[in-house]
Design an enzyme around this catalytic site. Structure first.
Site, mmCIF file in Angstrom:
data_model
loop_
_atom_site.group_PDB
_atom_site.id
_atom_site.type_symbol
_atom_site.label_atom_id
_atom_site.label_comp_id
_atom_site.label_asym_id
_atom_site.label_seq_id
_atom_site.Cartn_x
_atom_site.Cartn_y
_atom_site.Cartn_z
ATOM 1 N N ASP A 69 0.862 -1.184 0.000
ATOM 2 C CA ASP A 69 0.000 0.000 0.000
ATOM 3 C C ASP A 69 0.900 1.235 0.000
ATOM 4 O O ASP A 69 1.478 1.606 1.029
ATOM 5 C CB ASP A 69 -0.914 -0.002 1.226
ATOM 6 C CG ASP A 69 -2.030 -1.045 1.150
ATOM 7 O OD1 ASP A 69 -1.802 -2.123 0.553
ATOM 8 O OD2 ASP A 69 -3.118 -0.804 1.714
ATOM 9 N N LYS A 104 -6.725 3.557 -3.470
ATOM 10 C CA LYS A 104 -7.183 3.563 -2.077
ATOM 11 C C LYS A 104 -7.346 5.005 -1.637
ATOM 12 O O LYS A 104 -6.530 5.862 -1.978
ATOM 13 C CB LYS A 104 -6.144 2.818 -1.233
ATOM 14 C CG LYS A 104 -6.349 2.855 0.269
ATOM 15 C CD LYS A 104 -5.245 2.037 0.954
ATOM 16 C CE LYS A 104 -5.226 2.218 2.457
ATOM 17 N NZ LYS A 104 -4.155 1.438 3.118
ATOM 18 N N LYS A 109 -10.233 0.572 -2.714
ATOM 19 C CA LYS A 109 -10.165 0.377 -1.262
ATOM 20 C C LYS A 109 -10.483 1.671 -0.530
ATOM 21 O O LYS A 109 -9.660 2.582 -0.497
ATOM 22 C CB LYS A 109 -8.779 -0.127 -0.856
ATOM 23 C CG LYS A 109 -8.611 -0.348 0.654
ATOM 24 C CD LYS A 109 -7.240 -0.932 0.977
ATOM 25 C CE LYS A 109 -6.987 -0.979 2.474
ATOM 26 N NZ LYS A 109 -5.663 -1.587 2.805
#
Length: 257
Positions: A102, A166, A198
């Site tokens: 991430d 995300k 996300k």
């Protein structure tokens, strides 16, 4: 639009959850606890999301090929680390057993007009994510704020090879919002290749989860949201999911979408 019971939404959200501990005071014992919590009586979460220094420990606890994936963060949370540092951080995380990276994009540089910095970082970190490792890019939408900036950041990340976009680090004042989610899902819909979404930060209840799943159904089509295409990044959501699945939660957690 479809209406589902809170238990149905909770069960789906459980399967999509990146159970997160990115607390500054996280300890090895807390990681052991997180790994155990990710394997609930009602089923596994999709992943855990932890600091890079704990990836090797989590891999030892879960073992190779475990259905609960190990995600970790790089360039986190500021987004302003030197590229070489982020590359080294990513290489080490992958070597330690991370399944997913991430990455916080250099959003401050992006807001100053430097799109190339975002593109280069995403491309270079994607190159370290040898299959089956997947790359999520954190846009920090609550700081970007402007819908046009959120859309453009989404487009650049997707063009540069991100597997997921995300919303947030969870470390700023405004994190995931339905408004940002809509913009990002529309960018995924329009990007011309499979990609995933996300929402992270501030998703605390099954009712919250139902809002985001409803947006995914509306924009991407019913049934699109699976662990391959959709995750929730959250630390507190699991407790509400389990309360609903155990029948201990009242109507306030019921969500329709």
């Amino acid at each position: 639009m479809m209406t589902e019971t809170s238990k149905t939404i909770a069960a789906k959200a459980l399967s999509l959850l990146d159970l997160t501990n990115l607390n500054d005071d996280c300890t090895p014992d807390a990681i052991d606890t997180l790994c155990a919590a990710a394997q609930s009586p009602h089923g596994n979460t999709a992943a855990i999301c932890i600091w890079p220094r704990f990836v090797a420990q989590a891999r030892k606890v879960l073992g190779t090929g475990h259905p609960v994936k190990i995600a970790t963060v790089v360039n986190f949370p500021s987004g302003d680390m030197p590229l070489d540092t982020v590359i080294a951080e990513t290489k080490q995380a992958v070597a330690d057993g991370a399944d997913e990276i991430d990455l916080v994009i250099p959003y401050t540089a992006f807001m100053a007009g430097d799109e190339a910095a975002v593109r280069e970082m995403v491309e270079m970190i994607k190159a370290q994510c040898t299959a089956p490792v997947r790359l999520k890019t954190i846009l920090e939408t609550g700081v970007l704020e402007d819908p046009a900036l959120i859309r453009r950041a989404s487009e650049i990340a997707l063009e540069a090879g991100a597997d997921f976009i995300k919303t947030s680090t969870g470390k700023v004042a405004v994190n995931a919002t339905p408004e940002a989610a809509r913009i990002m899902l529309e960018a995924i819909r329009d990007c011309g290749r499979p990609a995933a979404f996300k929402p992270a930060g501030g998703v605390r209840t099954v009712a919250d989860a139902g809002i985001y799943l409803g947006l995914a159904d509306e924009i991407m089509g019913e049934g699109w949201a699976t662990p391959q295409t959709f995750r929730f990044g959250a630390s507190g959501l699991l407790s509400d999911i389990l309360a609903v699945l155990d029948g201990k939660q009242g109507a306030s957690s019921t969500a329709a979408y």
